[in-house]
Design an enzyme around this catalytic site. Sequence first.
Site, short mmCIF file in Angstrom:
data_model
loop_
_atom_site.label_atom_id
_atom_site.label_comp_id
_atom_site.label_asym_id
_atom_site.label_seq_id
_atom_site.Cartn_x
_atom_site.Cartn_y
_atom_site.Cartn_z
N PRO A 92 1.32 -1.33 0.22
CA PRO A 92 0.23 0.11 -0.69
C PRO A 92 0.94 1.37 0.12
CG PRO A 92 -0.34 -1.21 1.80
CD PRO A 92 0.53 -1.82 1.02
N GLU A 119 3.27 -7.06 7.70
CA GLU A 119 3.10 -6.10 8.39
C GLU A 119 4.85 -5.79 6.55
OE1 GLU A 119 1.65 -4.26 9.76
OE2 GLU A 119 0.46 -5.89 10.22
N ARG A 161 -4.16 -9.01 -20.45
CA ARG A 161 -5.60 -8.63 -21.18
C ARG A 161 -4.65 -7.59 -22.20
NH1 ARG A 161 -8.06 -3.58 -20.79
NH2 ARG A 161 -9.78 -4.66 -21.85
N ASP A 176 -10.63 1.65 -23.87
CA ASP A 176 -10.24 1.42 -22.63
C ASP A 176 -10.59 3.08 -21.98
OD1 ASP A 176 -10.44 -1.56 -22.43
OD2 ASP A 176 -8.19 -1.02 -21.86
#
Length: 265
Positions: A92, A119, A161, A176
């Site tokens: 993150p 962690e 993709r 897209d």
Amino acid sequence: MRVDIISIFPEYFAPLDVSLIGKARQRGLLDIRVHQLRDWTHDVHRKVDDTPYGGGPGMVMKPEPWSEAIDAVAGSGSVSGEGPPRLIVPTPSGRPFTQEVALEYAKEPWLLFAPARYEGIDSRVMAEYGSRLRLDEVSIGDYVLAGGEAAVLVMVEAVGRLLPGVLGNAGSVADDSFAPGTMAGLLEGPVYTKPPVWRGHEVPPILLSGNHGAIARWRRDEALRRTVAKRPELAARLDPQSLDKHDREVLDDASFRVPPEDMAN
Ligand code: ADE
């Protein structure tokens, strides 16, 4: 493209056998190899984590199994004589994964994903490999997952993709949301199929008109309106020079103020 994934939950990657990515693997377009991190431990408990220096909650992944695993996998033969893999560590606290990053990764012959649990991985692993390989710490969004595995699934699907031959209709990549091109920076508008009337809801008649120019204009209008409504921060980043008079009218109608064209740059 070759993709290696090192994880303590190899079974997490079963979805990569399914649908578009599963077919791409069967057709030899994608060579995905999943490895068990614990295979590079040497104790009876196959321990991969330990308590954090400095205290605090949770556990940190030990450097030794990761370094042995990365050395073994990255050293297991280059792809068609090209260099070592690009190493991607989901976290993150990484740089945001966007369509632009997906396009960048789709050009690589070999990706190595190192998803962490607990962690995270002892930071010395990133220091070590950051100087030896091309290393990216990447976040798929501003929320915290229980581990990096789901992030790897997301990235492999987004990158896979884009590979030549994976999508049946090559045009769909160009259309897209977030793809470069005429609709760059806009969210995709609504789509419809048969029947023309369903539970009293009609398909917008323009789509049945056969007038391709008018349909393209309508789609752009819808994309502009949707972008203003749902992602005003994306609308604010539109290049004023890419907006024609009609675009400006649509944005004005949606109460969105674009800077005048001569304010660009
Ligand atoms: N691991 C935990 N949360 C994550 C996130 N948002 N992106 C990438 N890896 C993660």
